[in-house]
Design a protein around this motif. Sequence first.
Motif, PDB file in Angstrom:
ATOM      1  N   GLY B 298     -15.678  -0.780  33.542  1.00  0.00           N
ATOM      2  CA  GLY B 298     -15.805  -0.319  32.258  1.00  0.00           C
ATOM      3  C   GLY B 298     -14.260   0.481  31.259  1.00  0.00           C
ATOM      4  O   GLY B 298     -13.298   0.050  30.969  1.00  0.00           O
ATOM      5  N   ILE B 299     -14.766   1.412  31.194  1.00  0.00           N
ATOM      6  CA  ILE B 299     -13.779   2.188  30.021  1.00  0.00           C
ATOM      7  C   ILE B 299     -13.178   2.903  31.387  1.00  0.00           C
ATOM      8  O   ILE B 299     -13.988   3.332  32.179  1.00  0.00           O
ATOM      9  N   ASP B 300     -12.284   3.092  31.488  1.00  0.00           N
ATOM     10  CA  ASP B 300     -10.747   3.549  31.817  1.00  0.00           C
ATOM     11  C   ASP B 300      -9.801   4.439  31.149  1.00  0.00           C
ATOM     12  O   ASP B 300      -9.080   3.673  30.387  1.00  0.00           O
ATOM     13  N   VAL B 301      -9.836   6.131  31.457  1.00  0.00           N
ATOM     14  CA  VAL B 301      -9.351   6.485  30.015  1.00  0.00           C
ATOM     15  C   VAL B 301      -8.900   7.789  30.650  1.00  0.00           C
ATOM     16  O   VAL B 301      -9.069   8.378  31.814  1.00  0.00           O
ATOM     17  N   SER B 302      -8.096   8.964  30.214  1.00  0.00           N
ATOM     18  CA  SER B 302      -7.376   9.943  30.175  1.00  0.00           C
ATOM     19  C   SER B 302      -6.988  10.818  31.301  1.00  0.00           C
ATOM     20  O   SER B 302      -7.722  10.704  32.358  1.00  0.00           O
ATOM     21  N   PRO B 303      -6.112   9.552  31.933  1.00  0.00           N
ATOM     22  CA  PRO B 303      -5.142   9.936  33.702  1.00  0.00           C
ATOM     23  C   PRO B 303      -4.998  11.421  33.372  1.00  0.00           C
ATOM     24  O   PRO B 303      -4.086  12.019  32.287  1.00  0.00           O
ATOM     25  N   MET B 312      -3.992   9.836  41.106  1.00  0.00           N
ATOM     26  CA  MET B 312      -3.919  10.355  39.605  1.00  0.00           C
ATOM     27  C   MET B 312      -5.435  10.245  39.459  1.00  0.00           C
ATOM     28  O   MET B 312      -6.050   9.093  39.895  1.00  0.00           O
ATOM     29  N   ALA B 313      -6.409  11.247  38.535  1.00  0.00           N
ATOM     30  CA  ALA B 313      -7.432  11.296  38.605  1.00  0.00           C
ATOM     31  C   ALA B 313      -7.757  10.721  36.978  1.00  0.00           C
ATOM     32  O   ALA B 313      -6.886  11.230  35.622  1.00  0.00           O
ATOM     33  N   PHE B 314      -8.874  10.701  36.545  1.00  0.00           N
ATOM     34  CA  PHE B 314      -8.949   9.664  35.536  1.00  0.00           C
ATOM     35  C   PHE B 314     -10.545   9.392  35.321  1.00  0.00           C
ATOM     36  O   PHE B 314     -11.378   9.218  36.123  1.00  0.00           O
ATOM     37  N   VAL B 315     -11.045   9.102  33.802  1.00  0.00           N
ATOM     38  CA  VAL B 315     -12.574   9.027  34.097  1.00  0.00           C
ATOM     39  C   VAL B 315     -12.863   7.127  33.497  1.00  0.00           C
ATOM     40  O   VAL B 315     -12.053   6.742  33.067  1.00  0.00           O
ATOM     41  N   SER B 316     -14.160   7.286  33.864  1.00  0.00           N
ATOM     42  CA  SER B 316     -14.383   5.808  34.449  1.00  0.00           C
ATOM     43  C   SER B 316     -16.288   5.859  33.345  1.00  0.00           C
ATOM     44  O   SER B 316     -16.507   6.224  34.460  1.00  0.00           O
ATOM     45  N   ASN B 317     -16.101   4.993  33.230  1.00  0.00           N
ATOM     46  CA  ASN B 317     -17.587   4.529  33.536  1.00  0.00           C
ATOM     47  C   ASN B 317     -18.634   3.965  33.381  1.00  0.00           C
ATOM     48  O   ASN B 317     -19.273   2.984  33.336  1.00  0.00           O
ATOM     49  N   ARG B 318     -17.683   3.390  34.906  1.00  0.00           N
ATOM     50  CA  ARG B 318     -17.833   2.334  36.244  1.00  0.00           C
ATOM     51  C   ARG B 318     -18.721   2.385  36.722  1.00  0.00           C
ATOM     52  O   ARG B 318     -19.857   1.481  36.953  1.00  0.00           O
ATOM     53  N   SER B 319     -19.648   3.547  36.155  1.00  0.00           N
ATOM     54  CA  SER B 319     -21.094   3.600  37.161  1.00  0.00           C
ATOM     55  C   SER B 319     -22.163   3.518  36.199  1.00  0.00           C
ATOM     56  O   SER B 319     -23.202   3.973  36.703  1.00  0.00           O
ATOM     57  N   GLY B 320     -21.823   3.905  34.964  1.00  0.00           N
ATOM     58  CA  GLY B 320     -22.475   3.388  34.087  1.00  0.00           C
ATOM     59  C   GLY B 320     -22.649   4.985  33.386  1.00  0.00           C
ATOM     60  O   GLY B 320     -22.918   4.864  32.021  1.00  0.00           O
ATOM     61  N   SER B 321     -22.363   6.072  33.726  1.00  0.00           N
ATOM     62  CA  SER B 321     -21.805   7.330  32.538  1.00  0.00           C
ATOM     63  C   SER B 321     -20.191   7.873  33.396  1.00  0.00           C
ATOM     64  O   SER B 321     -19.494   7.669  34.088  1.00  0.00           O
ATOM     65  N   PRO B 322     -19.153   8.219  32.389  1.00  0.00           N
ATOM     66  CA  PRO B 322     -18.040   8.733  32.477  1.00  0.00           C
ATOM     67  C   PRO B 322     -18.557   9.488  33.724  1.00  0.00           C
ATOM     68  O   PRO B 322     -19.036  11.010  33.467  1.00  0.00           O
ATOM     69  N   CYS B 346     -12.344  14.563  30.885  1.00  0.00           N
ATOM     70  CA  CYS B 346     -11.447  15.417  30.246  1.00  0.00           C
ATOM     71  C   CYS B 346     -10.934  16.179  31.736  1.00  0.00           C
ATOM     72  O   CYS B 346     -10.277  17.412  32.085  1.00  0.00           O
ATOM     73  N   PRO B 347     -10.159  15.300  32.440  1.00  0.00           N
ATOM     74  CA  PRO B 347      -9.946  16.118  33.770  1.00  0.00           C
ATOM     75  C   PRO B 347      -8.270  16.579  33.778  1.00  0.00           C
ATOM     76  O   PRO B 347      -7.528  15.864  32.994  1.00  0.00           O
ATOM     77  N   ASN B 348      -8.147  17.597  34.046  1.00  0.00           N
ATOM     78  CA  ASN B 348      -6.374  17.718  34.290  1.00  0.00           C
ATOM     79  C   ASN B 348      -6.444  18.242  35.582  1.00  0.00           C
ATOM     80  O   ASN B 348      -6.651  18.948  36.227  1.00  0.00           O
ATOM     81  N   TRP B 349      -5.095  18.188  35.717  1.00  0.00           N
ATOM     82  CA  TRP B 349      -5.116  17.680  37.869  1.00  0.00           C
ATOM     83  C   TRP B 349      -3.917  19.269  37.635  1.00  0.00           C
ATOM     84  O   TRP B 349      -3.276  19.383  36.747  1.00  0.00           O
ATOM     85  N   SER B 350      -4.871  20.685  38.500  1.00  0.00           N
ATOM     86  CA  SER B 350      -3.620  21.523  38.630  1.00  0.00           C
ATOM     87  C   SER B 350      -2.900  21.439  39.014  1.00  0.00           C
ATOM     88  O   SER B 350      -2.242  20.496  40.086  1.00  0.00           O
ATOM     89  N   PRO B 351      -1.877  22.521  38.701  1.00  0.00           N
ATOM     90  CA  PRO B 351      -0.261  22.520  39.090  1.00  0.00           C
ATOM     91  C   PRO B 351      -0.617  23.095  40.959  1.00  0.00           C
ATOM     92  O   PRO B 351       0.507  22.596  41.358  1.00  0.00           O
TER      93      PRO B 351
END
Lengths: 194, 445, 325
Positions: B298-303, B312-322, B346-351
């Motif tokens: 799938g798409i893997d993006v936005s680490p 690391m958090a990121f976006v993936s559509n491996r389950s069918g949706s992002p 668009c994940p963003n990890w809190s400091p």
Amino acid sequence: MKKKLWIWLSLLLVIPGFLIVTSCAKKAVKPDITQEDEAAKLAAEKAKQEEIARQRALDEKRRQLDEKRLKEEAAMRKIIAARNLFMNEDIYFDFDRSDLKPETQKILKGKAKWLRNNFGESVIIEGHCDERGTNEYNLALGDRRAQSAKNFLIDLGIAESRLTTISYGEERPADPRHNEDAWSKNRRDHFVLE
Amino acid sequence: MLNKSVIKIIFICLIATVFFLIESAECRTEYDYIDINNPFIRKIPIAVPVFKSISGSGGEKFLSQEASNLLSKSLEFTGYFKIIDRDAYLVDPEKLDIIVSNINFKNWTGIGAELLITGSLFLKDNIIEMELRLYDTFKGLLIVGKRYKGVVNNQRKMIHRFCGEVIYKLTGNRGIFDSKIAFVSTSSRNKNIYLCEFDGRNPEQLTYNKSIVLSPAWSSDAKWIAYTSYAKGKPDLYIKHLKDKHGAIVAKKGINITPAWVPGKFSLAATLSFSGNSEIYLLTGTGKIIKKLTNNWGIDVSPTFSPDGDKMAFVSNRSGSPQIYIMDLDSGQVKRLTFQGRYNTCPNWSPRGDKIAYSGMGNGQINIYTIDVDGESPALQLTHDAGNNESPTWSPDGSLIAFSSTREGPCRIYVMTAYGTDQRCLLALPGEQTDPEWSPRVIDN
Amino acid sequence: MKAKFLISTFRERLRKINLNLLMKESMFAPSYLFRGTGNDPLTLFLPFAVSLVCHAIFFAILIYFPIHTPYNKKLLHSVINVSMVTLPAQGSASGPAGEIELKSKIQSTQPKKARVPKIPSKTSSNADQSRSKTVYVATKKGRKIKESLKKKTFKPSKVVKNAITRIEKQVEDSRPNPVIEAINRLKTKVGSSEARDIGAKGEGLTGQGGNIPGGALTTGYLALKPIDIYKAEIPYHIEKNWAFSEQLSGGHTDLVAVVVIKIMQNGEIKDIWFEKKSGDSYFDESAFKAVKKSDPLPELPKEYLKPYYNIGLIFTPSGLKKGHD
């Protein structure tokens, strides 16, 4: 064909000859018409006829050339039209999808055919998304849309080296409006020839 | 036998009665309880009177006014404080006392102020000297006092430094006052990166491309910035030193997008698709691939990295949706974080490490959410019915979130607290502004 | 969130229950004993007599110490009923006469207008209303503020009034109709246990509406005491002055601090002490400051004869969540 032409030509010469004979017969009443005049006239007439015939032949030739050119032009137009069609016919996707629908595949087959007939051409496949969703993800999604068209064309025998992909995400909408009509036009692959 | 038992019974009864009486007597001093659970004022009321001008000259007075207003505004921006209107003060501004021994704190507690900042300003030969003090009005105590001296042009810096002290005393964190925000703006017709200060002031253009520039990302020392640019016709990754302007370009086939720096390291993660599929790679700061982090159809993006850099958090559509996933970088294990909604990006990890902010789509709207990293409690929706809200980014102290929103038509940058309160526009520039990215603290600036 | 407190009250209750058990044991233990020795009618009579004496003592105590009878929070809540429409006049010795139309007020938008029973002196409620509005403004400007509050108009030229109305507005904005909410809160808390209570007591309650009962009661009669109304008002006064930033607390909503205050006849808060600290110094301080700022509270009701009134304030930030959900 040529024979016929000669017959025609001789007929052309003979018939006016008769006409002249008849007119001369009338004129023969006139005593001042001499034999020499008659002969000179005939010669002039003949030259004239020849001149006309040559003219016609030339016209014919020109016409034929024109015809040929027109034909060539039409063929050219057809080629250009095919090329334009290739460039202008986008393929469309569903929201958040990058799989090719059956009608899309048909279009792509057409494009593959065109590419096969035009060895020299290379193509850039642009993947686009609608404005919904987020920019970053859409960049990846656009890439995927371009990739899926590329892979399909490769499967149809187009050399990979002739195909490049660019994703524009939601940066270059075809229709800037904010409704489903526009969005459906924006979820597309666009094909550009290099 | 019988008598004994009777005596026993009576004895027990007596003891019981005595106990009962004692219990009753005890209750004489007991009291009722009532619940107090809803603070009306959800900020700290603070009074910031105009600084005292030492010489009383016009220029000095002007600067005092300006400095105290800037101090109020900057503190208010944090969302922690409610600045008490100066018109409500009981103290004559001309007779303001600034030293603890002279201040009548009742005058300040009387108007509800729990904190008080007094200041004095002395101007001589374009050099200003400021003394700033923070008081606890209820205890009548000096919490922090500082003296600053510098050229007039540095007044802003001095005030912000004191704001940092105030926040540090209250939260143990230096706050946001020396941070910047990078964002993308179409002010120059093309999309380019701009920088502004934490409060939206002093915007300046950073890139001058005639194409599209996207996704700025700060290194954790705030010296480097990475971004995606179409300068060469396709999305490539640019890594640039902010001051020296040197750097590297990652221009592989396909997309080279969504950079994110590893905290504390000169390396970054980005999505590259040269393999034919978009995967996240770990790169050196010079753009060389260290390793492939994701491996999925799938798409893997936005680490985005946890502050310790372990996850690391990121976006993936491996389950069918992002959706948003968290990867443990040591073990490579991946866990899905978001289950609400069909479009979370668009994940963003809190400091602070405990939360991830992201934008999720629901009912045709995109809103900002925060979710605990453990994924155990449901996500908290921070924006409601106000256009599309994207690209959340945390302030370096984790107290605020900047994001882009179309609530007023064109897309602009907004700021809110980590709890979704105090939503306001950061700055107004021509064109549209997107992709905000809050810098870490800029140490040397 | 309130778990710790609940545990402590629960412990307290257990202690009381143990006591009761002890008593019961004292009453029934003999029968076991006698069953073992034989069936003498006289021996049966004895426990009976003892039991009778115990009961007598028990009720005597109840009657003698009605105010000081131990009651815990739960019992207390269970007897406060705020959902009634009218309050029938009370016959109890200390109960005030008068009607309260609380329910209708609940629907109205002006919580402060909620009429409190016509206590003869009628000072307390009125006094606290005006006082409550002058949160940020002390004596000097008191008059001005009252004006602007009354008019509730916006005159750009008069910045002072502006500021004050804004403050007032903010107070109201941050939690609309606080009294109503407080009342509703009480109502919901009471609601569940109400039926049970009515069933248990089986007297003193009529079908239509209920009573605000005397705070000290656990059984028997129900009476609305002015001190209970007073008590119900306190949260509003304190919360109004309570400044607590969720942002600063780092989002911890499981904090509990118990502050006990001693309220004098004139409303002055004489003593403030922590029965329990939350451990979060910012939270504890905010609670302390809230109490400080609320000093003085409204005067104690005239009917309340003791020189002071102690009350425990259980501070929790649980209300914050409601703010933006």
